[in-house]
Design an enzyme around this catalytic site. Structure first.
Site, PDB file in Angstrom:
ATOM      1  N   ASP A  84       0.839  -1.211   0.000  1.00 51.63           N
ATOM      2  CA  ASP A  84       0.000   0.000   0.000  1.00 51.63           C
ATOM      3  C   ASP A  84       0.871   1.256   0.000  1.00 51.63           C
ATOM      4  OD1 ASP A  84      -2.553  -1.549   0.470  1.00 51.63           O
ATOM      5  OD2 ASP A  84      -1.428  -2.116   2.244  1.00 51.63           O
ATOM      6  N   HIS A 101      -4.969  -3.072   6.433  1.00 51.29           N
ATOM      7  CA  HIS A 101      -4.751  -3.325   4.999  1.00 51.29           C
ATOM      8  C   HIS A 101      -6.119  -3.679   4.410  1.00 51.29           C
ATOM      9  CE1 HIS A 101      -3.460  -4.914   1.190  1.00 51.29           C
ATOM     10  NE2 HIS A 101      -4.062  -6.059   1.471  1.00 51.29           N
TER      11      HIS A 101
HETATM   12  P1  NAX Z   1      -3.350 -17.930  -4.369  1.00 51.93           P
HETATM   13  O1  NAX Z   1      -4.752 -18.429  -4.216  1.00 51.93           O
HETATM   14  O2  NAX Z   1      -2.746 -17.850  -5.722  1.00 51.93           O
HETATM   15  O3  NAX Z   1      -2.384 -18.828  -3.493  1.00 51.93           O
HETATM   16  C1  NAX Z   1      -2.632 -19.115  -2.182  1.00 51.93           C
HETATM   17  C2  NAX Z   1      -1.932 -20.415  -1.878  1.00 51.93           C
HETATM   18  O4  NAX Z   1      -2.036 -20.625  -0.489  1.00 51.93           O
HETATM   19  C3  NAX Z   1      -2.548 -21.615  -2.585  1.00 51.93           C
HETATM   20  O5  NAX Z   1      -1.530 -22.330  -3.266  1.00 51.93           O
HETATM   21  C4  NAX Z   1      -3.138 -22.430  -1.442  1.00 51.93           C
HETATM   22  O6  NAX Z   1      -3.085 -23.831  -1.686  1.00 51.93           O
HETATM   23  C5  NAX Z   1      -2.258 -22.009  -0.285  1.00 51.93           C
HETATM   24  N1  NAX Z   1      -2.856 -22.157   1.048  1.00 51.93           N
HETATM   25  C6  NAX Z   1      -4.135 -21.947   1.440  1.00 51.93           C
HETATM   26  N2  NAX Z   1      -4.273 -22.236   2.727  1.00 51.93           N
HETATM   27  C7  NAX Z   1      -3.053 -22.609   3.178  1.00 51.93           C
HETATM   28  C8  NAX Z   1      -2.579 -23.076   4.428  1.00 51.93           C
HETATM   29  N3  NAX Z   1      -3.384 -23.194   5.475  1.00 51.93           N
HETATM   30  N4  NAX Z   1      -1.276 -23.400   4.515  1.00 51.93           N
HETATM   31  C9  NAX Z   1      -0.448 -23.319   3.463  1.00 51.93           C
HETATM   32  N5  NAX Z   1      -0.865 -22.921   2.237  1.00 51.93           N
HETATM   33  C10 NAX Z   1      -2.142 -22.570   2.116  1.00 51.93           C
HETATM   34  O7  NAX Z   1      -3.318 -16.523  -3.616  1.00 51.93           O
HETATM   35  P2  NAX Z   1      -2.228 -15.368  -3.716  1.00 51.93           P
HETATM   36  O8  NAX Z   1      -2.570 -14.490  -4.837  1.00 51.93           O
HETATM   37  O9  NAX Z   1      -0.872 -15.969  -3.658  1.00 51.93           O
HETATM   38  O10 NAX Z   1      -2.553 -14.540  -2.375  1.00 51.93           O
HETATM   39  C11 NAX Z   1      -2.284 -15.074  -1.089  1.00 51.93           C
HETATM   40  C12 NAX Z   1      -2.880 -14.193  -0.008  1.00 51.93           C
HETATM   41  O11 NAX Z   1      -2.322 -12.897  -0.076  1.00 51.93           O
HETATM   42  C13 NAX Z   1      -4.397 -14.001  -0.114  1.00 51.93           C
HETATM   43  O12 NAX Z   1      -4.946 -14.122   1.182  1.00 51.93           O
HETATM   44  C14 NAX Z   1      -4.518 -12.548  -0.573  1.00 51.93           C
HETATM   45  O13 NAX Z   1      -5.745 -11.982  -0.167  1.00 51.93           O
HETATM   46  C15 NAX Z   1      -3.338 -11.922   0.128  1.00 51.93           C
HETATM   47  N6  NAX Z   1      -2.859 -10.630  -0.372  1.00 51.93           N
HETATM   48  C16 NAX Z   1      -2.400  -9.738   0.523  1.00 51.93           C
HETATM   49  C17 NAX Z   1      -1.874  -8.521   0.157  1.00 51.93           C
HETATM   50  C18 NAX Z   1      -1.328  -7.559   1.167  1.00 51.93           C
HETATM   51  O14 NAX Z   1      -0.925  -6.470   0.764  1.00 51.93           O
HETATM   52  N7  NAX Z   1      -1.289  -7.863   2.457  1.00 51.93           N
HETATM   53  C19 NAX Z   1      -1.875  -8.102  -1.269  1.00 51.93           C
HETATM   54  C20 NAX Z   1      -1.968  -9.248  -2.228  1.00 51.93           C
HETATM   55  C21 NAX Z   1      -2.907 -10.348  -1.806  1.00 51.93           C
HETATM   56  O15 NAX Z   1      -4.215  -9.951  -2.126  1.00 51.93           O
END
Ligand code: NAX
Length: 331
Positions: A162, A190
């Site tokens: 951000d 966030h």
């Molecule tokens: P993806 O859906 O591409 O990947 C997430 C991965 O996490 C998947 O491979 C899934 O199998 C795995 N996963 C789910 N639960 C898990 C667990 N308990 N243990 C280990 N692995 C697990 O999502 P992606 O685009 O990589 O985003 C990941 C997270 O980042 C989401 O929650 C998203 O909302 C968050 N974000 C946070 C941001 C920030 O600024 N704080 C910005 C970007 C993003 O939106």
């Protein structure tokens, strides 16, 4: 190489952010060009993500990164967090169609109770945890509360993306390079309530409000663009921010292990000590600086107008609400 490698755990390692993040860590972007690393890549115990993770590991192998000493691919949290120096909690369930924010908080919260416990049990006592998986502030609160024996000062959540977004918008408006924008604080959550503080930001060393004099744009479009940038990227790309999120995380960790340039600060969501009226214990984003000893502190003495205070209060109210929704997970 004689330097002891840093062990970095990344959850959600086969996801979008993981794919953009792991090569940056392995190439030295987080800890510098002389620091070897061992990656602990954690996924959920299901065939598809574990198979995808195997593919990511094969690609990392094929990069032949000089700093990458070893990799651990696992769905076992004890193995994944064993002896790690850093735990980067990226994995979480994405928000599904029609899903309310409260539902997301309840769905994802339990992930972070288990991970908080596993970090406390297996990681180094000095391990620092960064939460990216949303809602990241509240998930960091859950992880910290469940990591018995670990100080909550070792838990942060990422608002650096951000901050970078806000800097880019201000720089574009002022017609300068984004490196000219400093002292940019993201306050609060966030989420769409975050407050990018243009009143205390600087452009080329001058007050940003003296450089960008269109107050209407600053209060309106600027804040809204930063708050809604994630949604704009989903609309354009059909997928949420990954490259910029991975970059934000590289910056976040790098800045926590590097002294902050004098007079400047960074945005980090960390456990409030009551500064600026943010209730103690909430994980809220603040202006933060890191000293030469590596100590990370909230920058004090920043003056806030009524406008700024109202914006921060709205975001903090949202954080308090989120905390009430997952109160049962705080042990
Ligand atoms: P993806 O859906 O591409 O990947 C997430 C991965 O996490 C998947 O491979 C899934 O199998 C795995 N996963 C789910 N639960 C898990 C667990 N308990 N243990 C280990 N692995 C697990 O999502 P992606 O685009 O990589 O985003 C990941 C997270 O980042 C989401 O929650 C998203 O909302 C968050 N974000 C946070 C941001 C920030 O600024 N704080 C910005 C970007 C993003 O939106």
């Amino acid at each position: 190489m004689t330097t002891t490698p840093i062990r970095v755990a990344v959850t959600g390692a086969a996801g979008q952010i993981g794919y953009a993040l792991l090569p940056r860590i392995a190439a030295g972007g987080m800890f510098g060009p002389d620091q070897p690393v061992i990656l602990h890549m954690i996924e959920i115990p299901a065939e598809k993500p574990m198979e995808a993770l195997r593919g990511v590991a094969m690609e990392l192998e094929d990069c032949a990164f000089p700093l990458l000493q070893d990799m651990v691919c696992t769905s076992d949290l004890d193995e994944g967090f064993a002896d790690v120096d850093w735990a980067l909690l990226v994995g979480a369930k994405p928000r599904g169609p029609g899903m309310e924010r409260n539902d997301l908080i309840k769905e994802n919260g339990p992930i972070f109770t288990g991970q908080g416990k596993a970090i406390a049990k297996n990681a180094k006592g000095s391990c620092r945890t960064v939460v990216v998986g949303n809602p990241c502030n509240t998930n960091a609160l859950i992880a910290a509360a469940n990591a018995e024996g670990m100080p909550n000062t070792q838990f942060t959540a990422m608002t650096r993306l951000d901050e970078n977004r806000a800097k880019a918008q201000l720089a574009a408006k002022a017609g300068v390079h984004h490196t000219q924008v400093t002292n940019m604080t993201i306050w609060g959550n966030h989420s769409a309530t975050q407050y990018p503080d243009f009143e205390n930001a600087k452009i080329g060393g001058k007050r940003a409000t003296d450089v960008v004099t269109d107050r209407g744009w600053l209060e309106g479009e600027f804040i809204k663009t930063v708050q809604q940038r994630g949604a704009a990227i989903i609309k354009a790309r059909g997928l949420s921010s990954a490259l910029s999120a991975a970059n934000g995380l590289v910056d976040h960790v790098h800045d926590l292990v590097t002294p902050t340039p004098p007079g400047d600060w960074r945005s980090v969501a960390l456990c409030s000590d009551g500064s600026y009226g943010v209730p103690e214990g909430l994980i809220s984003s603040f202006p933060v600086s890191v000293d030469a000893k590596g100590e990370c502190k909230i920058v004090t003495g920043i003056s806030l107008t009524d406008f700024g205070q109202e914006k921060i209060a709205a975001s903090v109210a949202e954080l308090e609400h989120e905390r009430s929704v997952i109160a049962d997970l705080l042990g």
